[in-house]
Design a protein around this motif. Structure first.
Motif, PDB file in Angstrom:
ATOM      1  N   UNK A  72      34.028 -10.145   8.743  1.00  0.00           N
ATOM      2  CA  UNK A  72      34.082 -10.429   7.307  1.00  0.00           C
ATOM      3  C   UNK A  72      35.511 -10.321   6.778  1.00  0.00           C
ATOM      4  N   UNK A  73      35.865 -11.236   5.930  1.00  0.00           N
ATOM      5  CA  UNK A  73      37.193 -11.270   5.310  1.00  0.00           C
ATOM      6  C   UNK A  73      37.308 -10.155   4.269  1.00  0.00           C
ATOM      7  N   UNK A  74      38.445  -9.506   4.229  1.00  0.00           N
ATOM      8  CA  UNK A  74      38.657  -8.471   3.209  1.00  0.00           C
ATOM      9  C   UNK A  74      39.017  -9.137   1.892  1.00  0.00           C
ATOM     10  N   UNK A  75      38.124  -8.988   0.892  1.00  0.00           N
ATOM     11  CA  UNK A  75      38.332  -9.674  -0.391  1.00  0.00           C
ATOM     12  C   UNK A  75      38.659  -8.666  -1.487  1.00  0.00           C
ATOM     13  N   UNK A  76      39.514  -9.083  -2.392  1.00  0.00           N
ATOM     14  CA  UNK A  76      39.761  -8.250  -3.565  1.00  0.00           C
ATOM     15  C   UNK A  76      38.546  -8.336  -4.491  1.00  0.00           C
ATOM     16  N   UNK A  77      38.286  -7.240  -5.221  1.00  0.00           N
ATOM     17  CA  UNK A  77      37.137  -7.216  -6.129  1.00  0.00           C
ATOM     18  C   UNK A  77      37.152  -8.393  -7.109  1.00  0.00           C
ATOM     19  N   UNK A  78      38.343  -8.837  -7.489  1.00  0.00           N
ATOM     20  CA  UNK A  78      38.417  -9.939  -8.460  1.00  0.00           C
ATOM     21  C   UNK A  78      38.615 -11.314  -7.826  1.00  0.00           C
ATOM     22  N   UNK A  79      38.496 -11.418  -6.510  1.00  0.00           N
ATOM     23  CA  UNK A  79      38.521 -12.751  -5.888  1.00  0.00           C
ATOM     24  C   UNK A  79      37.240 -13.484  -6.251  1.00  0.00           C
ATOM     25  N   UNK A  80      37.323 -14.820  -6.438  1.00  0.00           N
ATOM     26  CA  UNK A  80      36.132 -15.591  -6.807  1.00  0.00           C
ATOM     27  C   UNK A  80      35.052 -15.528  -5.726  1.00  0.00           C
ATOM     28  N   UNK A  81      33.791 -15.428  -6.170  1.00  0.00           N
ATOM     29  CA  UNK A  81      32.659 -15.477  -5.244  1.00  0.00           C
ATOM     30  C   UNK A  81      31.962 -16.831  -5.353  1.00  0.00           C
ATOM     31  N   UNK A  82      31.682 -17.234  -6.578  1.00  0.00           N
ATOM     32  CA  UNK A  82      31.058 -18.562  -6.729  1.00  0.00           C
ATOM     33  C   UNK A  82      31.332 -19.181  -8.086  1.00  0.00           C
ATOM     34  N   UNK A  83      31.114 -20.500  -8.099  1.00  0.00           N
ATOM     35  CA  UNK A  83      31.162 -21.284  -9.329  1.00  0.00           C
ATOM     36  C   UNK A  83      29.744 -21.803  -9.539  1.00  0.00           C
ATOM     37  N   UNK A  84      29.273 -21.791 -10.759  1.00  0.00           N
ATOM     38  CA  UNK A  84      27.965 -22.382 -11.039  1.00  0.00           C
ATOM     39  C   UNK A  84      28.089 -23.161 -12.342  1.00  0.00           C
TER      40      UNK A  84
END
Ligand code: WT7
Length: 653
Positions: free
Chosen positions: A254-266
């Protein structure tokens, strides 16, 4: 609002067993709620610990609603991975436990039980396929799939490698799909050969191909083999997903993501222009989805939980996939529809899989209520413990039926108010804590500060009616409109400066309970699906015979609101039933079947002010068949227009 006064159940006390066994009782709710708004850093700092962080956060809340400098950050220096939280961390304890129960459209097709271990393998393989196709951290991947397990794999695979998914509901047309691919410049699409709903096939791959004639930049189309139907194929671009996954490795770090990195667009509809890409990020969203799923549904280990939404809507994101899986839950995905093969289908699925918690929309409840109690009485439903409602106001009649007939007075009903933008539930009962009133979403969830304002933005205290705003940020809220932060600030924070405007009207009663009365903007809610009247209007005026169109909602017994279209034709064109059908098909084609007009009225002219603004208030009244009370018409440029509209109105009660 007097209609709320006629229900049989005035208030429903919390049953003793719920008070004693639920995670949250009344005392706890009151204490924790106070803490959550008075010391948000402390409260959410502790809540954040429900997730596994790679690098723990030291800052919790860093948010401002101040116009125009709106900025929302939660847990901003922490890092984590959403897929690791929804899958990997459960493997030790729950590797053999079912994560997803998949119930197919046709009851004769066997159901599938996917364990957390199998989920892990599938997510890793799919993640490796995406990587092999060149998908990188931050890239947008469009998902256009039916209600099968693959969209869940795909969402988690994106999250695993840091790609941003954008799911487009399988009922949307090629045009609608093309617009969403274009807006976020997505180069990758995941679709299926065909979808299946109520025995009918939906040509998803063919639709994708049509959409891609307009999106030259798409490099790869991954195709799930579902029905086995024949599909158009473009070599070099199209790839069968099963073949690619079979050849992929079942491990993918799993990639280490910052809490504020985008997860999804809807994408969701607003009152103006094209749909907005609502952007949700990683840490705060998952904390909020998991926490609300646990407390609102009082989810305990081993419970079988079923949310009937489609993954194409936010309800499916937060309460089929992310919230439940973060909690290690058993979540049911249903491919079909409530009335196929017949109106017992939901309750048969409940019995078959021993569902304990059931979450659906008022439109489905009303439709099944109309089909008759015999379709319910021939099922047991004994496994049910809790019922939920979402998507639109639930009328007290439907609430009563849900409570008495479906739940046999055993199950509390959680009427959950929220929006695509809010990421998770904001106003809701907690089943062990909150007395219920049929038709009221009741009280705010932890950390949520609703308020009611008048037209000038003054906060009203006590019993009041007006517009619903939220005064401070919560972790699950949207961060921006993808690619257009200005639009985010304007849409939600400019009407009442310093406050998040929901677009909903609302009343608060003497007990502090909130009663959502529906949208106050030009958004309508058709069968729980949100639609901008402007979108339907622009579809209509794109037809060569239409010169002008105005669209409004009107009360509809099953759908909640129906779509009423006033259409002015080009000179020389004649209105006819055949043309109505043509226009109906046209709109279905442009947007999708959910936007199908219920009423079309040919109107030689529309009511306008002298400055040319369409007076929608009048059009709404006529559509509601309330033409005796049109209000002030003195500013109309041509009052004669109204006489013709009233005479030819379509909705006569
Ligand atoms: C709009 C948001 C949230 C998931 C599904 C819809 C209406 C939603 C309720 C409810 C009254 C409700 C509101 C809201 N709405 N839930 N329990 N009672 N109204 O998400 O498509 O973003 O629509 O749905 O009008 O603004 P959405």
């Amino acid at each position: 609002m007097s209609e709320h006064k006629t229900y049989k159940v005035e208030t429903l006390k919390v049953p003793k067993a719920w008070k004693e066994n639920a995670f949250i009782d009344k005392d706890k709710y009151e204490k924790l709620y106070e803490k959550s708004v008075e010391k948000p850093d402390k409260f959410w700092g502790k809540e954040g610990e429900r997730l596994d962080w790679i690098k723990p956060y030291t800052r919790v809340k860093n948010t401002t609603f101040e116009f125009p400098n709106v900025s929302i950050k939660w847990f901003e220096d922490g890092t984590l991975n959403v897929a690791a939280n929804c899958v990997d961390r459960h493997l030790k304890k729950r590797g053999k436990q079912t994560a997803i129960i998949w119930e197919p459209d046709d009851p004769k097709t066997p159901a599938k039980h996917i364990t957390y271990r199998e989920l892990y393998d599938n997510v890793c393989r799919l993640a490796n396929v995406l990587k092999a196709q060149g998908v990188k951290k931050g890239d947008r991947v469009t998902i256009y799939l039916p209600m099968i397990p693959e969209p869940a794999y795909a969402m988690l695979a994106c999250a695993r490698i840091g790609a941003v998914h954008s799911i487009v509901f399988g009922g949307f047309s090629p045009d609608a799909l093309a617009g969403r691919i274009e807006d976020c410049k997505s180069e990758f699409v995941i679709t299926a050969d065909e979808g299946l709903r109520g025995g009918r096939k939906i040509p998803l791959k063919a639709n994708t191909d049509t959409a891609l004639q307009k999106n030259g930049h798409v490099k790869t189309v991954l195709v799930v083999r579902h029905t086995g139907g024949t599909v158009p194929w473009t070599d070099g671009r199209d790839v069968w997903l099963d073949e690619a996954m079979a050849g992929a490795e079942a491990e993918c770090p799993p990639e280490e993501m910052n809490a504020e990195d985008p997860l999804f667009i809807l994408y969701t509809s607003g009152s103006t222009g094209k749909p907005k890409g609502v952007l949700h990020t990683t840490g705060g969203y998952l904390v909020y989805a998991a926490m609300t799923h646990q407390y609102v549904f009082d989810y305990h280990d081993g419970d079988v939980y079923w949310c009937t939404a489609d993954v194409g809507w936010v309800t499916g994101h937060s309460y089929i996939v992310y919230g439940p899986l973060a909690n290690g839950a058993i979540t049911l995905m249903f491919e079909g529809v409530p009335n196929y093969p017949d109106a017992s289908r939901f309750w048969q699925v409940v019995d078959k899989h021993k569902v304990n918690i059931f979450y659906t929309a008022p439109t489905a409840i009303r439709a099944l209520m109309g089909a008759g109690n015999e379709h319910v009485k021939n099922t047991s439903r004994k496994s049910l413990r809790l019922l939920g409602s979402v998507g639109e106001p639930i009328n007290p009649e439907a609430w009563e039926w849900y409570y008495h007939v479906i739940g046999e007075k055993r199950c509390p009903i959680v009427d959950t108010w929220w929006q695509t933008e809010t990421g998770g539930i904001l106003i809701t009962p907690l089943p062990g804590a909150t007395k219920l009133k049929p038709g009221s979403a009741t009280l705010p969830f932890f950390g949520v500060q609703p308020a009611i304002v008048d037209a000038d933005g003054n906060i009203l205290e006590g019993e009041a009616a007006g517009n619903l705003v939220i005064l401070d940020a919560w972790p699950g809220m949207m961060r921006t409109v993808y690619g257009d932060h200005q639009r985010f600030v304007e849409t939600y924070f400019s009407a009442y400066k310093g406050k998040y405007f929901t677009g909903d009207g609302c009343r608060r009663d003497a007990d502090g309970y909130y009663w959502i009365t529906g949208r106050v903007d030009d958004v309508i809610n058709v069968s729980g699906h949100r639609m901008g009247t402007a979108e339907v209007e622009s579809a209509l005026v794109a037809h060569p015979k239409v010169s002008e169109a105005a669209v409004v909602g009107y009360p509809h017994d099953i759908k909640g609101q129906g779509i009423y279209c006033y259409v002015t034709l080009m000179s020389g064109e004649e209105g006819s039933d055949a043309l109505k059908k043509e226009l109906r098909d046209w709109v279905r084609n442009e947007i999708g079947p959910i936007a199908s007009p219920d009423q079309i009225q040919f109107a030689p002219g529309l009511p306008k002010t002298r400055s040319g603004k369409i007076m929608r208030r009048i059009l709404r009244k006529i559509a509601e068949d309330e033409f005796g009370n049109l209000g002030d018409t003195s500013t109309l440029a041509d009052p004669g227009v109204v006489t013709d509209l009233v005479e030819n109105r379509q909705n006569r009660r």
